[in-house]
Design a protein around this motif. Sequence first.
Motif, PDB file in Angstrom:
ATOM      1  N   LEU A  80      53.749  -3.769 100.524  1.00 45.70           N
ATOM      2  CA  LEU A  80      54.161  -4.728  99.505  1.00 45.70           C
ATOM      3  C   LEU A  80      53.874  -4.175  98.109  1.00 45.70           C
ATOM      4  CD1 LEU A  80      55.296  -7.606  99.087  1.00 45.70           C
ATOM      5  CD2 LEU A  80      52.932  -8.428  99.070  1.00 45.70           C
ATOM      6  N   ARG A  81      52.727  -3.538  97.936  1.00 43.07           N
ATOM      7  CA  ARG A  81      52.412  -2.953  96.634  1.00 43.07           C
ATOM      8  C   ARG A  81      53.381  -1.828  96.295  1.00 43.07           C
ATOM      9  NH1 ARG A  81      48.262  -3.417  93.279  1.00 43.07           N
ATOM     10  NH2 ARG A  81      46.964  -4.521  94.796  1.00 43.07           N
ATOM     11  N   ARG A  82      53.737  -1.036  97.292  1.00 43.19           N
ATOM     12  CA  ARG A  82      54.683   0.056  97.058  1.00 43.19           C
ATOM     13  C   ARG A  82      56.053  -0.486  96.662  1.00 43.19           C
ATOM     14  NH1 ARG A  82      54.806   3.536 102.087  1.00 43.19           N
ATOM     15  NH2 ARG A  82      52.590   3.557 101.575  1.00 43.19           N
ATOM     16  N   GLY A 100      59.061 -15.395  93.835  1.00 43.87           N
ATOM     17  CA  GLY A 100      59.871 -15.717  95.005  1.00 43.87           C
ATOM     18  C   GLY A 100      60.179 -14.499  95.847  1.00 43.87           C
ATOM     19  N   VAL A 101      60.557 -13.388  95.176  1.00 38.98           N
ATOM     20  CA  VAL A 101      60.885 -12.158  95.909  1.00 38.98           C
ATOM     21  C   VAL A 101      59.668 -11.637  96.663  1.00 38.98           C
ATOM     22  CG1 VAL A 101      61.613  -9.758  95.660  1.00 38.98           C
ATOM     23  CG2 VAL A 101      62.730 -11.539  94.308  1.00 38.98           C
ATOM     24  N   LEU A 102      58.520 -11.613  95.993  1.00 40.60           N
ATOM     25  CA  LEU A 102      57.314 -11.054  96.607  1.00 40.60           C
ATOM     26  C   LEU A 102      56.809 -11.902  97.764  1.00 40.60           C
ATOM     27  CD1 LEU A 102      55.540  -9.958  93.317  1.00 40.60           C
ATOM     28  CD2 LEU A 102      56.351  -8.421  95.112  1.00 40.60           C
ATOM     29  N   PHE A 111      56.148  -7.596 105.186  1.00 40.36           N
ATOM     30  CA  PHE A 111      55.440  -6.346 104.936  1.00 40.36           C
ATOM     31  C   PHE A 111      53.960  -6.597 104.645  1.00 40.36           C
ATOM     32  CE2 PHE A 111      59.776  -5.983 103.053  1.00 40.36           C
ATOM     33  CZ  PHE A 111      60.329  -5.159 104.030  1.00 40.36           C
ATOM     34  N   ASP A 112      53.114  -5.623 105.051  1.00 39.26           N
ATOM     35  CA  ASP A 112      51.684  -5.758 104.777  1.00 39.26           C
ATOM     36  C   ASP A 112      51.401  -5.459 103.305  1.00 39.26           C
ATOM     37  OD1 ASP A 112      51.611  -2.974 104.406  1.00 39.26           O
ATOM     38  OD2 ASP A 112      50.955  -2.588 106.451  1.00 39.26           O
ATOM     39  N   ILE A 127      50.461  -9.599  94.972  1.00 34.34           N
ATOM     40  CA  ILE A 127      51.434 -10.453  94.288  1.00 34.34           C
ATOM     41  C   ILE A 127      50.945 -10.797  92.881  1.00 34.34           C
ATOM     42  CG2 ILE A 127      52.530 -12.722  94.299  1.00 34.34           C
ATOM     43  CD1 ILE A 127      52.559 -12.540  97.384  1.00 34.34           C
ATOM     44  N   ALA A 128      49.675 -11.163  92.754  1.00 37.76           N
ATOM     45  CA  ALA A 128      49.126 -11.531  91.444  1.00 37.76           C
ATOM     46  C   ALA A 128      49.191 -10.362  90.466  1.00 37.76           C
ATOM     47  CB  ALA A 128      47.682 -12.016  91.606  1.00 37.76           C
ATOM     48  N   ASP A 129      48.808  -9.176  90.940  1.00 34.28           N
ATOM     49  CA  ASP A 129      48.847  -7.993  90.071  1.00 34.28           C
ATOM     50  C   ASP A 129      50.270  -7.675  89.639  1.00 34.28           C
ATOM     51  OD1 ASP A 129      46.130  -7.794  90.381  1.00 34.28           O
ATOM     52  OD2 ASP A 129      46.207  -6.162  91.848  1.00 34.28           O
ATOM     53  N   THR A 130      51.203  -7.717  90.608  1.00 32.11           N
ATOM     54  CA  THR A 130      52.590  -7.363  90.315  1.00 32.11           C
ATOM     55  C   THR A 130      53.237  -8.362  89.371  1.00 32.11           C
ATOM     56  OG1 THR A 130      52.747  -6.373  92.530  1.00 32.11           O
ATOM     57  CG2 THR A 130      54.812  -6.774  91.366  1.00 32.11           C
TER      58      THR A 130
END
Length: 416
Positions: free
Chosen positions: A151-153, A137-139, A146-147, A116-119
Amino acid sequence: MVEELALAEDVVAACTTAAAWALTEPDLITALDAAHRIEQRLAAIKLTLVRELDGRGTATVQGASSTAVWLRDRLHLGVGAARRLVELAAALDIAPPRVRDALAGGAVDVEQVRVIADTVATVHTTAGPEAADKAVGVLVDWAAQFDATLLRRLGTRILDHVAPEIADAAAEAALRVAESRAARDRHVTVSEHSDGRLRLSGILDAEAAAVLRAAIGPLTAPSGPDDNRTPGQRRHDALADVCRLALRTGDLPENGGDPTQVVVTTTYDGLTRQLGTGALDTGLHLSAQTVRRLACDAAILPAVLNGAGQPLDVGRQRRLVTGPLRRALVLRDRGCAFPGCDRPAHWCDAHHIQHWTNGGPTSLANAVLLCGYHHRHLHHSDWTVELGNDGHPQFTPPAWLDPERLPRRNHYHRRT
């Protein structure tokens, strides 16, 4: 906080000695969920403490070169894990409150927080603070489903949800950056061991990775119920098969396209009696058994050497199964003839049923197609092969596998 953590430690310690077997299945699941939430909450506390210690410079005061080094010694962590802990603590410190609250509440784990922080940082740079706030909020909502990997994908397309007006252009720009990075970083390193083995390592770009997967993918499946190779061993053998196929094509530059590019030198007596070893042109040696297997589908060039080992006369190759004979063999066997194997003919070697070194002729009646794996297997096991009354190969298993030793055939390839 110290007193509260001491109380929590006592409670958790009491749980470690509790009898989990006495719980009902619903209670086991409830306890697991609770343990996971506690773990994430403790992670939030741990990161807060690490961030505060790092900010105060405690590590350098106590003589360590960095907080990561101090954590490594204090908590007995690997230096990589300690460094990641410091980095995540810093990221959490500047993360939006909703992210910190989600971790403290056990709704997300530390790996999801990292994603989340990276995105969010990427969105902030690309689309501004308003889109970044929406992305949080979305993440966080996605993290409940999702794991971290998924989540990164999903995060790669976060702009579709928070800033659709620039999503396509940003995705195209990110793709160009990724392709440029992949082109820069692509490499393969080949490290030779003293015994002749090679260690491969490297990074393939997306295109080369897709080609590699397409080439070795069909060859990495188990070849039958008795195939006990590990997945890594199957990938190894598949890569070797792909290289053998490339050598056969005749399309490689200079000396490519012929199996004799791998040069093995041995004596005639050593080859026929299975006693002598073989020498590669690199100076390394192979066992007599390996030389015998390689000789099944390789060119033999007899050479006369003087006493100093210098070649005086080199004859022409003989007994190689090639040309019309190989075409006839392919028409008959259609692929690897070993029972249950689906490898196609172009992946196969021609194996002499009666070994050439034992006087076996190079003929259709004395040859059978075998893939690389089953060629090795036949040379290193008690399986035997012969042609049946109809002229097709049949294999007799060892007695430990079938006490009656009933011949078996490959029914995968259609016979006509």
